[in-house]
Design an enzyme around this catalytic site. Structure first.
Site, PDB file in Angstrom:
ATOM      1  CB  ALA A  77      -0.929  -0.013   1.207  1.00  0.00           C
ATOM      2  CB  SER A  78       3.611   2.433   2.137  1.00  0.00           C
ATOM      3  OG  SER A  78       4.579   1.409   1.964  1.00  0.00           O
ATOM      4  CG  HIS A 183      -5.057   0.597   2.286  1.00  0.00           C
ATOM      5  ND1 HIS A 183      -3.991   1.417   2.586  1.00  0.00           N
ATOM      6  CD2 HIS A 183      -4.911  -0.492   3.085  1.00  0.00           C
ATOM      7  CE1 HIS A 183      -3.230   0.834   3.502  1.00  0.00           C
ATOM      8  NE2 HIS A 183      -3.771  -0.318   3.830  1.00  0.00           N
ATOM      9  CE1 TYR A 199      -0.817   3.912   4.611  1.00  0.00           C
ATOM     10  CE2 TYR A 199      -0.821   1.792   5.693  1.00  0.00           C
ATOM     11  CZ  TYR A 199      -0.380   2.603   4.680  1.00  0.00           C
ATOM     12  OH  TYR A 199       0.497   2.102   3.743  1.00  0.00           O
ATOM     13  CG  HIS A 228      -5.722   0.384   8.999  1.00  0.00           C
ATOM     14  ND1 HIS A 228      -5.985   1.155   7.897  1.00  0.00           N
ATOM     15  CD2 HIS A 228      -4.638  -0.377   8.679  1.00  0.00           C
ATOM     16  CE1 HIS A 228      -5.088   0.895   6.949  1.00  0.00           C
ATOM     17  NE2 HIS A 228      -4.263  -0.027   7.389  1.00  0.00           N
ATOM     18  CD  GLU A 289      -1.993  -2.831   6.656  1.00  0.00           C
ATOM     19  OE1 GLU A 289      -2.634  -2.408   7.628  1.00  0.00           O
ATOM     20  OE2 GLU A 289      -1.612  -2.093   5.725  1.00  0.00           O
TER      21      GLU A 289
END
Lengths: 347, 347
Positions: A77-78, A183, A199, A228, A289
């Site tokens: 994701a990052s 996300h 996030y 999250h 995650e």
């Protein structure tokens, strides 16, 4: 004897890809200023053996240790970093990352099934993402997408998720019957730490946008997973119920909970206890995650922070039938293409 | 017989000021484009009787019904709107709002004690706020300030709270031994609903900034109150402990909890139960933010969402001694000027 549930982790990213991927990306980024540097897609060479090792020594190892069976797996994701470059940059990058995930799912079909990142780019019409989305669903058999509500990376200059701006994506999601995990990616705003603020804020922000709007009137079957643990929302569920009430919206059970789902990426027991107390069990999907933002061992428990299965097992708020929903049943319902793929495998 | 605790609500805003205040502000905003419209401060006329009525029929009425004794009272947070106009606009507006709160505290000295808003303005050096801060503490006897970490109103283009940018304010806070509540104002970013996203995100963001930095090494006695139960942080406390651990920071008990405190503005029982389970009792201050963002009655409980005293009373996580800390003891410690003022009143 009753079958134990399949433990499906709905939130995993390929955070452990071979270094060659990052090197290629760095060259691509350098080429934004100096186009003569532009790397070819074919320059990136990662063998099946390298992929196998990246997975077997990391995610798969921990999945086996922790007893989880299958991960819905998407690009890191990052690293999506939609704020970098233009649509062409994002498009090439998304194609590479999605293909890599596809290869992992082909190498480990029992343990990984894919979800796609989109080639979003700030200020660019989201409908430009459709071809990549179609390829990932039709050719790669991926079962969901990650949708970034803030492709700017912390400047939040796209319209809210309820805006018609996003409708081309939603129409395609409905057509394919796939959910999106909402996300964000790396923050390039110094105020927001990526995994500690951006996030979590994005999760909270998305939920409040959905409360303010009436998106699910237009798309009654659209489904979002809020990762999250839903950001701050379950902890402040009274606030959100009260705000919806002041806005004359229906009860959140009607207004949101037919369409939004929360994962269990909350890294301590009291958080999972709150989530499972406040949010109806049909709206909770198991996830960790792993391997992600928080990789250490909690000195208070002696176990990995992100070993969320321990918290789900230990919470007094769930019985076995409810745990089945969290681990398997809800994921099959929210991701119908996952269910279909599992049935094809006889699972 | 043991004295019952004084119930001190550390988080109240003057949300019910007479309409004349808003009218004056609207004229001030209009004058930004047309300076000939600029209203004089003397144009704003609000009598003591009007102030008395605004308080007696609202906050004070509910305080008496709910059994709270004293509110730390500051100007309406969403009306600070530091993003509007320049420093001069903010300066005039802050002076008016702070004086109005001062008058309330003079009219009801048993029930209200003041905290100041600052004349912040995007891109302007925070040291320009010092004269207003000094006046509020020295002349008005106010016991704390509200510090807006994002005077842009949702664009987050000021440096993080750990940056030297903010040090002039911190130096003055240390000199006067006053804490700051970290509190944003209205969002002018369509992505962020003011009270449903921007407020909660700011709380989360502030905590993560403080984890990333080492601010309290430079200011060991500096104290921040993080409102709205600390945003998402207590719900994700495992995540924050884990992130601090990866950054090689001390345990949060050392790194943050000597200096930051959480209020109880969490509007349902499970939220207060989590807060009081996860956060040490010495770091929790009673508050309701009444009359604020969520004004309705919760159909699930039959009581006001923001009647947080009910949740604090009902939680199994606190005994009487701990409740005393939450209601009174911690507020006296975190706001020493409040303690001194109460002692002068023989309380």
């Amino acid at each position: 004897m009753k079958q134990p549930p399949l433990i499906i982790d709905c939130h995993g990213h390929f955070t452990t890809a071979p270094k060659a991927l990052e090197n290629w990306r760095n060259q691509q980024i350098a080429s934004i200023k100096d186009p003569s540097q532009t790397p070819k897609v074919a320059d990136l060479k990662i063998s099946d053996d390298e992929l196998r090792e990246a997975i077997e020594t990391n995610q798969l190892k921990l999945m086996k240790e922790r007893g989880s069976d299958l991960t819905i797996f998407s690009p890191r994701a990052s690293f999506m970093a939609h704020h970098i470059g233009d649509f062409q940059v994002s498009s090439t990058w998304a194609a590479i990352c999605n293909e890599l995930v596809y290869r992992v799912t082909q190498l480990f079909p029992q343990h990984f099934i894919g979800a796609a990142m989109l080639p979003q780019s700030p200020g660019v019409d989201p409908k430009t993402c459709i071809p990549e989305l179609e390829k990932c669903v039709k050719q790669y058999g991926q079962v969901g997408i990650n949708l970034n509500p803030d492709p700017s990376g912390g400047h939040w200059n796209s319209p809210p998720l309820t805006d018609r701006h996003w409708y081309p994506i939603y129409e395609k999601m409905v057509e394919y019957d796939i959910p999106a995990m909402i996300h964000v990616s790396t923050s390039c705003n110094a105020c927001f730490h990526t995994t500690g603020a951006h996030y979590i804020n994005a999760d909270t922000t998305a939920i409040m946008q959905l409360i303010q709007g009436d998106l699910f009137k237009d798309f009654p079957t659209l489904r979002f997973v809020i990762p999250h643990g839903g950001g701050a929302a379950p902890y402040h569920w009274g606030r959100y119920r009260g705000l919806a009430q002041e806005m004359k919206k229906p009860l959140l059970s009607e207004h949101l909970l037919k369409n939004i789902f929360f994962d269990t990426c909350v890294y301590h027991q009291p958080g999972i206890d709150l989530l499972t107390k406040v949010i109806p069990v049909d709206n909770i999907l198991f996830a960790s995650e792993m391997i992600g933002a928080v990789r250490g061992i909690d000195p208070e428990s002696g176990h990995y922070y992100d070993d969320t299965k321990r918290y789900v097992q230990a919470t007094p708020n769930l019985n076995e039938e409810q745990r089945f929903k969290v681990y398997e049943g809800n994921a099959r319902r929210v991701f119908p293409r996952l269910d279909a793929a599992l049935k094809q495998q006889g699972r």
